[in-house]
Design an enzyme around this catalytic site. Structure first.
Site, mmCIF file in Angstrom:
data_model
loop_
_atom_site.group_PDB
_atom_site.id
_atom_site.type_symbol
_atom_site.label_atom_id
_atom_site.label_comp_id
_atom_site.label_asym_id
_atom_site.label_seq_id
_atom_site.Cartn_x
_atom_site.Cartn_y
_atom_site.Cartn_z
ATOM 1 N N ARG A 180 1.122 -0.885 0.447
ATOM 2 C CA ARG A 180 -0.147 0.157 -0.273
ATOM 3 C C ARG A 180 0.278 1.143 0.353
ATOM 4 O O ARG A 180 0.953 1.849 -1.124
ATOM 5 C CB ARG A 180 -1.116 0.313 1.685
ATOM 6 C CG ARG A 180 -1.992 0.651 1.034
ATOM 7 C CD ARG A 180 -1.951 2.678 1.802
ATOM 8 N NE ARG A 180 -0.701 2.584 2.608
ATOM 9 C CZ ARG A 180 -0.785 3.341 3.392
ATOM 10 N NH1 ARG A 180 -0.753 5.195 2.932
ATOM 11 N NH2 ARG A 180 -0.462 3.886 4.775
ATOM 12 N N ASP A 181 1.510 1.588 1.194
ATOM 13 C CA ASP A 181 2.483 2.958 1.304
ATOM 14 C C ASP A 181 3.425 2.659 0.137
ATOM 15 O O ASP A 181 3.489 4.049 -0.445
ATOM 16 C CB ASP A 181 2.814 2.884 2.340
ATOM 17 C CG ASP A 181 3.189 4.656 2.988
ATOM 18 O OD1 ASP A 181 2.766 5.310 2.077
ATOM 19 O OD2 ASP A 181 2.892 5.158 4.312
ATOM 20 N N HIS B 155 4.760 4.217 12.624
ATOM 21 C CA HIS B 155 5.508 4.969 11.351
ATOM 22 C C HIS B 155 6.113 5.584 10.492
ATOM 23 O O HIS B 155 5.764 6.635 10.296
ATOM 24 C CB HIS B 155 3.934 4.854 10.977
ATOM 25 C CG HIS B 155 3.394 5.029 8.949
ATOM 26 N ND1 HIS B 155 3.136 3.918 8.425
ATOM 27 C CD2 HIS B 155 3.548 5.685 8.520
ATOM 28 C CE1 HIS B 155 2.958 4.555 7.212
ATOM 29 N NE2 HIS B 155 3.491 5.306 6.918
ATOM 30 N N HIS C 275 8.972 7.272 7.915
ATOM 31 C CA HIS C 275 9.891 7.472 6.609
ATOM 32 C C HIS C 275 10.893 7.537 6.720
ATOM 33 O O HIS C 275 11.225 8.528 7.844
ATOM 34 C CB HIS C 275 9.101 8.817 5.846
ATOM 35 C CG HIS C 275 6.993 7.651 5.365
ATOM 36 N ND1 HIS C 275 7.138 7.310 4.447
ATOM 37 C CD2 HIS C 275 6.108 7.887 6.174
ATOM 38 C CE1 HIS C 275 6.040 6.904 4.020
ATOM 39 N NE2 HIS C 275 5.532 7.219 5.206
ATOM 40 N N CYS D 39 4.718 9.484 -0.227
ATOM 41 C CA CYS D 39 3.383 9.830 -0.157
ATOM 42 C C CYS D 39 2.881 10.936 -0.732
ATOM 43 O O CYS D 39 3.511 12.246 -0.710
ATOM 44 C CB CYS D 39 3.313 11.209 1.180
ATOM 45 S SG CYS D 39 1.102 11.014 1.734
ATOM 46 N N ASN E 293 9.041 4.700 3.474
ATOM 47 C CA ASN E 293 9.014 4.272 4.470
ATOM 48 C C ASN E 293 10.796 3.596 4.844
ATOM 49 O O ASN E 293 10.690 3.001 3.933
ATOM 50 C CB ASN E 293 7.607 2.807 4.617
ATOM 51 C CG ASN E 293 6.558 3.167 4.241
ATOM 52 O OD1 ASN E 293 6.232 2.943 3.274
ATOM 53 N ND2 ASN E 293 6.205 3.102 5.384
HETATM 54 P P1 HMG Z 1 -13.050 13.673 -3.364
HETATM 55 O O1 HMG Z 1 -13.088 13.588 -4.394
HETATM 56 O O2 HMG Z 1 -13.434 14.556 -1.925
HETATM 57 O O3 HMG Z 1 -14.587 12.239 -2.819
HETATM 58 O O4 HMG Z 1 -12.232 12.885 -2.439
HETATM 59 P P2 HMG Z 1 -16.040 12.415 -2.723
HETATM 60 O O5 HMG Z 1 -16.164 11.222 -2.099
HETATM 61 O O6 HMG Z 1 -16.400 13.453 -3.117
HETATM 62 O O7 HMG Z 1 -16.290 11.931 -4.210
HETATM 63 C C1 HMG Z 1 -15.028 12.518 -5.683
HETATM 64 C C2 HMG Z 1 -15.245 11.163 -6.550
HETATM 65 O O8 HMG Z 1 -14.501 10.285 -6.213
HETATM 66 C C3 HMG Z 1 -16.494 10.419 -7.258
HETATM 67 O O9 HMG Z 1 -16.211 9.728 -7.963
HETATM 68 C C4 HMG Z 1 -17.048 8.954 -6.263
HETATM 69 O O10 HMG Z 1 -17.530 8.117 -6.388
HETATM 70 C C5 HMG Z 1 -15.138 8.986 -5.826
HETATM 71 P P3 HMG Z 1 -17.149 10.623 -9.591
HETATM 72 O O11 HMG Z 1 -18.095 10.476 -9.756
HETATM 73 O O12 HMG Z 1 -16.484 12.041 -9.821
HETATM 74 O O13 HMG Z 1 -16.410 9.967 -10.506
HETATM 75 N N1 HMG Z 1 -14.919 7.829 -4.537
HETATM 76 C C6 HMG Z 1 -14.577 6.503 -4.815
HETATM 77 N N2 HMG Z 1 -14.427 5.547 -5.045
HETATM 78 C C7 HMG Z 1 -13.177 4.559 -5.023
HETATM 79 N N3 HMG Z 1 -12.770 4.718 -3.642
HETATM 80 C C8 HMG Z 1 -13.560 5.482 -2.471
HETATM 81 C C9 HMG Z 1 -14.181 6.492 -2.921
HETATM 82 N N4 HMG Z 1 -14.814 7.715 -2.884
HETATM 83 C C10 HMG Z 1 -14.569 8.465 -3.314
HETATM 84 N N5 HMG Z 1 -13.160 5.416 -1.464
HETATM 85 C C11 HMG Z 1 -11.365 10.516 -1.587
HETATM 86 C C12 HMG Z 1 -12.038 12.474 -0.796
HETATM 87 C C13 HMG Z 1 -11.041 10.497 0.160
HETATM 88 C C14 HMG Z 1 -11.881 9.734 -1.756
HETATM 89 C C15 HMG Z 1 -10.236 11.731 -1.764
HETATM 90 O O14 HMG Z 1 -9.005 12.721 -1.548
HETATM 91 C C16 HMG Z 1 -9.070 10.057 -1.651
HETATM 92 O O15 HMG Z 1 -8.961 9.095 -2.565
HETATM 93 N N6 HMG Z 1 -7.863 10.177 -1.310
HETATM 94 C C17 HMG Z 1 -6.703 8.978 -0.492
HETATM 95 C C18 HMG Z 1 -5.266 10.342 -0.584
HETATM 96 C C19 HMG Z 1 -4.688 8.912 -0.130
HETATM 97 O O16 HMG Z 1 -5.043 7.843 -0.545
HETATM 98 N N7 HMG Z 1 -3.223 9.017 -0.121
HETATM 99 C C20 HMG Z 1 -2.494 8.731 1.048
HETATM 100 C C21 HMG Z 1 -2.908 7.610 1.454
HETATM 101 S S1 HMG Z 1 -2.648 7.967 3.197
HETATM 102 C C22 HMG Z 1 -0.537 7.909 3.770
HETATM 103 O O17 HMG Z 1 -0.040 7.867 2.508
HETATM 104 C C23 HMG Z 1 -0.278 7.957 5.275
HETATM 105 C C24 HMG Z 1 -0.172 6.991 5.951
HETATM 106 O O18 HMG Z 1 0.724 6.329 4.987
HETATM 107 C C25 HMG Z 1 0.854 7.162 7.171
HETATM 108 C C26 HMG Z 1 1.927 8.425 7.353
HETATM 109 O O19 HMG Z 1 2.717 8.003 6.731
HETATM 110 O O20 HMG Z 1 1.581 9.696 7.699
HETATM 111 C C27 HMG Z 1 -1.362 6.467 5.967
HETATM 112 MG MG MG Z 2 3.288 6.163 5.547
#
Ligand code: HMG
Ligand code: MG
Length: 298
Positions: free
Chosen positions: A14-15, A206, A208, A239, A248
């Site tokens: 994932r990450d 966690h 990085h 990220c 990581n």
């Molecule tokens: P949004 O655009 O605000 O969502 O995204 P929305 O609710 O307004 O919906 C807009 C569109 O997104 C719609 O589709 C929904 O169907 C679709 P459209 O009508 O435009 O075709 N949608 C989805 N599709 C599939 N699966 C879903 C989903 N939700 C909405 N679950 C949202 C909000 C949170 C979904 C978006 O901002 C997003 O996907 N963000 C992901 C960001 C991400 O993955 N970041 C990396 C992970 S975090 C990280 O790495 C940190 C961590 O490792 C810890 C650390 O290191 O600190 C965990």
């Molecule tokens: Mg991370």
């Protein structure tokens, strides 16, 4: 003052993959996760059910979750941002939903397109539904040690977000050094405060390794009673919403250190290195893990 054993959580699928430019095929992801299942890791974060437009590298989340062999005793976890993500994750029967948010407002906004206060009710609903479906729920708080947009992050905000996540019923909270900026003294100071409120057994760290301080930070965390760490084989990843963030801490480097210190993990180092080599070949560039480099030059 070291623990006798430590739990490693492999987050590479994932990450690690979410920020790679190369799209690793579904078939290769499945083969790689199956290899990871054979290493002795007891928890693997296999993918993420976010909007595939935001994270195209993991657009095949459902196929991956359906395609892998599930080994008994391993928790197969996936990142879930909202109800739609949870529905997708439940359809393919992941064991655990990992919800996530940030301790800094700007990172939360850039990463999940919502303010911190607007995120709470969404994650609360996800947690409740996941728990009633019999799944475990893990929580992540990002930018604990610093934010790429805001700089220093107040410990009060970290506490507020962490308490909110525990109130939702999460079983474990992973504290994210999203941009790999933490240093051992800071880790000590932050944990000193957090461990007055939260049980060390319910916290994971966690790190990085953007600036090379991850292993030092882990050492300090272990000394303070933390026994669960997230890591990616090969040191894969970053990220996408944290500019400059790199991978990581490498699981294989961390395992080398723990093994040499006599700290048990149950993970087989040769198998882990071979899983790191496998994904390095697929990504097509040298990964940051040091042990991987030692292995290739000998
Ligand atoms: P949004 O655009 O605000 O969502 O995204 P929305 O609710 O307004 O919906 C807009 C569109 O997104 C719609 O589709 C929904 O169907 C679709 P459209 O009508 O435009 O075709 N949608 C989805 N599709 C599939 N699966 C879903 C989903 N939700 C909405 N679950 C949202 C909000 C949170 C979904 C978006 O901002 C997003 O996907 N963000 C992901 C960001 C991400 O993955 N970041 C990396 C992970 S975090 C990280 O790495 C940190 C961590 O490792 C810890 C650390 O290191 O600190 C965990
Ligand atoms: Mg991370």
């Amino acid at each position: 003052n070291w623990p006798a054993s430590v739990t490693l959580k492999e987050v590479g699928p994932r990450d690690g993959l979410q920020n790679e430019k190369v799209f690793v095929s579904t078939e290769d992801k499945i083969a790689w996760i199956n290899q990871l299942s054979g290493t002795g890791m007891k928890s693997i974060e296999i993918t993420s059910f976010v909007n595939p437009k935001w994270i195209p590298a993991l657009a095949d989340a459902a196929e991956v979750a359906k395609g892998i062999e599930r080994m008994p005793g391993i928790v197969y976890s996936a990142l879930v941002p909202n109800r739609q993500g949870l529905e997708r994750a439940l359809e393919v029967d992941v064991d655990e939903a990992a919800v996530f948010m940030s301790a800094s407002e700007t990172h939360n906004q850039r990463n999940i397109n919502k303010s911190i206060s607007a995120t709470f009710p969404i994650l609360r609903e996800v947690a409740q539904e996941a728990l009633s479906a019999g799944k475990s729920v893990r929580g992540y708080v990002s930018t604990v040690f610093g934010c790429p947009y805001e700089g220093p992050v107040s410990i009060d905000e970290v506490i507020r977000v962490s308490e909110a996540l525990f109130d939702m019923g999460i079983g474990e909270l992973s504290l994210g050094d999203t941009i790999g900026i933490a240093n051992p003294k800071q880790v000590q100071d932050v944990l000193d405060i957090l461990l007055k409120r939260f049980d060390a057994k319910k916290l994971a760290l966690h790190f990085h390794d953007t600036r090379g301080t991850a292993l030092a930070n882990i050492l300090v965390s272990m000394d303070m009673g933390i026994t669960t760490f997230d890591a990616s084989v090969g040191g894969l990843g970053g990220c996408p919403y944290a500019p400059g963030a790199s991978g990581n801490v490498a699981s294989d480097d961390l395992l080398y250190m723990l093994d040499a210190m006599g700290i048990q993990t149950g993970v087989n180092p040769e198998k882990l290195l071979s899983a790191a080599r496998f994904i390095q070949d697929k990504i097509g560039r040298a990964l940051p893990s040091r042990n991987l480099q030692v292995g290739s030059s000998n």
